[in-house]
Design an enzyme around this catalytic site. Structure first.
Site, short mmCIF file in Angstrom:
data_model
loop_
_atom_site.label_atom_id
_atom_site.label_comp_id
_atom_site.label_asym_id
_atom_site.label_seq_id
_atom_site.Cartn_x
_atom_site.Cartn_y
_atom_site.Cartn_z
N GLU A 34 0.82 -0.85 -0.14
CA GLU A 34 -0.12 -0.10 0.11
C GLU A 34 0.71 1.32 0.05
O GLU A 34 0.56 2.27 -0.66
CB GLU A 34 -0.94 -0.06 1.20
CG GLU A 34 -1.89 1.06 1.22
CD GLU A 34 -3.28 0.73 1.98
OE1 GLU A 34 -3.74 1.76 2.47
OE2 GLU A 34 -3.59 -0.52 2.28
N ASP A 61 -3.12 -3.07 2.92
CA ASP A 61 -3.66 -3.36 4.41
C ASP A 61 -5.14 -4.46 4.29
O ASP A 61 -5.82 -4.00 3.31
CB ASP A 61 -4.24 -1.78 4.77
CG ASP A 61 -2.94 -0.92 5.18
OD1 ASP A 61 -1.99 -1.59 5.34
OD2 ASP A 61 -3.25 -0.04 5.49
N TYR A 79 -1.83 -3.90 13.09
CA TYR A 79 -2.65 -3.21 12.46
C TYR A 79 -3.55 -2.15 13.41
O TYR A 79 -4.23 -2.62 14.15
CB TYR A 79 -3.58 -4.01 11.43
CG TYR A 79 -4.16 -3.14 10.30
CD1 TYR A 79 -3.38 -2.32 9.39
CD2 TYR A 79 -5.49 -3.03 10.22
CE1 TYR A 79 -4.08 -1.71 8.47
CE2 TYR A 79 -6.27 -2.19 9.27
CZ TYR A 79 -5.24 -1.57 8.31
OH TYR A 79 -6.05 -0.80 7.52
#
Length: 691
Positions: free
Chosen positions: A5, A104, A310
């Site tokens: 990403e 992600d 995350y």
């Protein structure tokens, strides 16, 4: 080819898969990381988030003259904005056998991955592709993800894209309407949005409650006692006295002692906190001086470097497969955490706390690898330490206090003194963001006399409801279903950026915010209602679950907005008049120091901002204004010259100043600025000398 990403995540993933540090190489004007793994030529190609913009065709670019009903039903285009990255993707696709999407693992990440995949398939329709899902960028997590690849979830991507399309439609139609009827066009247009405006309405309505609040006086009586050189205070059991004479009568008692009537002791358990989800993390980070958007940006950077998990998650329960001792072993490598980490490792069995919400997509936010303090900036370290210490707190024991309530009689008037002693600090020892205090009382027994030093009469007033902080606002948005864990902090940031609100610890709306919300509420426009946006969020969840299509939800939102637009068009004259009046009021900075009129922000013929008196031409008093930044009145006057004080907000600065250019405070400000510039120059020269 592996699609990451962002660049930081891409480099970390490449280094893990290669088993060594991988230097960046060029693919045209884009950046990539080439290496060999298991005999294969590999390339990690990082994006910059979304590489395409969601937009209307160019024929709808002109605000004046565009029919809003046609704009409401206009087609939507996905136009490439990162041309170098798109060209690089297409170039590599021709020589590529397989693609692994490693963006992600959430809706937005899925959308970004599919976006890149569409460009790849344009260049090579036969290309094969898979998806790697992970919640932390560590060797263990990356190896596991790449050894058990999944299919791309197009429903997940469609859910995110439906939000982008719906927000574009609602934002464009509502913003253009409000800006056109108010005459506020150009760079100072008035912004309205599907999620932004209900959030603004919450802030404005709280301010209305504060303004409507009627202050009521009350009195309290405190008794100051002393025994064995230990002073302590007891409050009258009535608490608030609404009549002053009753409180005064007690405060004037001529007595030198009190009699202990009863002593009650109890133990209180202060439960350890649950693991961090996104909302709780952002709320705690804002108490440390970060804005919610700053905290999220730093947390994302720590995740991309492989230091933390995350940061976008609703989960508050660690999974049974999460190796808590492995994480503690990593934390033991960091000097600042080694003592606490080793203490937990010595315990043997670990029993972490559990929150109410358990999901399977991502674990709660937690540290994953050791991050030396020297490798992080000061602000990164503060966020990293917060995450580490929250992890420690979830593994700790509950705190326990012993609480005492002592009833003391003073001439038949009941007072009560409260004491607190820490029996077990528990999680409070490792989590300094939540303090605990002790209140000491001397040894007391029922029936004994205690010396009374004095009786105090305190005059107080009831207080209006407090303004929202970012912390309380994020929690309320979650409770009302406004936005998502990934978007709430950005919505608040937009309101700040568009200068509808100001303040950090206490968020305050300006007059334009009031006007926008009032204009919509008074004309019963549903765009300000939390229920409306919450219902649309549920529709998007159904897309992710495969129960509805993106087309169905987007079309349904157009129909809903169409009804809102009809209502607004019917009342456009009233809405416009209301907004224009508020804009006039918002332009008033303060009283004219020459004639007592009002100083108002105006624009000269050559587009220069200045202050002019509303009594012009009788009064020609003017003051220059800064030509950059948002100007906000403060209702304060300069202590030196008596002219109004304004606040000036820019992207990277904010300051207060009086409007008089000849005030002596300007000389002081200029001297400070020159001193700072000189210090910066000396620092640079010193660095060059050392070099």
């Amino acid at each position: 080819m592996i699609i990451a990403e962002k660049a930081i995540a891409g480099q970390t993933i490449a280094s893990i898969l290669a088993g060594k540090s991988v230097a960046a190489s060029s693919v045209g004007s884009a950046q990539a990381f080439r290496f060999k793994a298991n005999g294969n030529d590999c390339i990690v190609f990082p994006l910059r988030g979304h590489i395409s913009d969601v937009e209307f065709p160019k024929k709808y670019s002109y605000w004046v003259g565009t029919d809003l009903k046609k704009l409401l039903h206009a087609e939507i285009e996905y136009a490439g904005k990162e041309t170098a990255i798109i060209a690089g993707l297409k170039g590599i696709a021709k020589e590529c056998d397989e693609v692994i999407i490693a963006t992600d693992a959430d809706r937005e990440g899925e959308s970004i991955g599919v976006e890149a995949l569409n460009y790849l398939k344009e260049a090579n329709p036969k290309i094969k592709f898979k998806r790697a899902y992970f919640s932390a960028i560590t060797k263990k997590d990356i190896d596991k993800a790449f050894s058990s690849l999944s299919e791309v979830d197009y429903n997940f991507a469609d859910s995110a894209d439906s939000r982008r399309e719906i927000d574009l439609i609602w934002g464009a139609v509502l913003t253009r309407f409000i800006s056109l009827v108010s005459g506020k066009l150009g760079k100072d247009y008035l912004s309205v949005g599907r999620v932004q405006t209900p959030t603004l309405a919450i802030i404005v309505n709280r301010e209305k409650e504060r303004l409507a609040f009627k202050v009521k006086p009350y009195w309290e009586v405190l008794a100051h006692f002393k025994k064995d050189s230990i002073a302590f205070v007891a409050g009258h059991k009535n608490g608030k006295f609404w009549a002053k004479d009753g409180a005064e009568k007690i405060a004037k008692l001529k007595v030198r002692f009190g009699i202990v009537k009863s002593i009650k002791s109890s133990r209180r358990t202060l439960s350890r906190p649950t693991p961090f989800n996104t909302t709780d993390f952002l709320r705690q980070a804002t108490t440390l001086g970060f804005s919610a958007s700053q905290a999220m940006e730093i947390a994302e950077g720590l995740y991309q470097q492989g230091f933390t998990s995350y940061p976008r998650t609703d989960n508050t329960v660690y999974s049974a497969t999460l190796d808590l001792k492995e994480i503690l072993s990593e934390m033991a490598k960091v000097p600042e955490f080694s003592k606490d980490a080793n203490a937990f490792l010595a315990k043997g069995v670990l029993n972490p706390s559990r929150g109410k919400k358990e999901t399977t997509d991502h674990p709660p936010i937690h540290p994953v690898t050791a991050a030396p303090k020297s490798k992080l900036s000061e602000r990164q370290w503060k966020i990293y330490e917060l995450i580490v210490r929250r992890f420690f707190a979830t593994l700790s024991e509950d705190a326990v206090t012993e609480n005492m309530a002592v009833d003391i009689d003073v001439e038949k008037e009941p007072f009560v003194a409260h004491g607190q002693k820490i029996v077990k600090a528990g999680w409070k020892d490792v989590y300094p963001y939540s303090g605990i205090s002790e209140v000491f009382l001397p040894p007391l027994s029922e029936g004994e006399k205690v010396g009374l030093e004095k009786l105090d009469l305190l005059s107080k007033e009831t207080q209006p409801p407090s303004r929202y902080s970012e912390s309380t606002l994020i929690k309320l948005m979650e409770d009302l279903g406004i936005g998502t864990k990934s978007t709430r902090h950005t919505i608040i940031q937009k309101l700040f950026a568009r200068h509808y609100i100001m303040g950090s610890k206490a968020i305050e709306p300006n007059k334009i915010a009031f006007a926008v919300v009032d204009a919509l509420e008074k004309n019963e426009v549903a765009a300000v209602k939390p229920e409306m946006t919450a219902e649309l969020e549920k529709e998007m969840d159904q897309i992710a679950a495969g129960k509805k299509t993106k087309a169905e939800v987007v079309e349904g939102s157009r129909e809903l907005l169409g009804k809102i637009l009809e209502r607004m068009l019917e009342n456009k004259d009233k809405i416009g008049s209301h907004l224009r009046e508020a804009l006039r009021e918002d332009s008033i900075v303060g009283k004219c120091d020459k004639c007592g009129g009002q100083l108002r922000m105006l624009m000269s013929r050559n587009k220069k901002r200045f202050l002019g008196c509303t009594n012009y031409p009788k009064c020609t008093n003017t003051y220059p204004l800064p030509q950059k930044g948002k100007i906000v009145p403060t209702s304060n006057l300069c202590g030196k010259c008596g002219t109004p004080v304004i606040k000036v907000f820019g992207q990277r600065y904010r300051f207060e100043m009086c409007v008089n250019p000849n005030c002596e405070t300007k000389a002081q400000w200029k001297a400070q600025k020159e001193k700072a510039a000189a210090a910066k120059e000396n620092k640079i020269e010193g660095a060059q000398t050392v070099s």
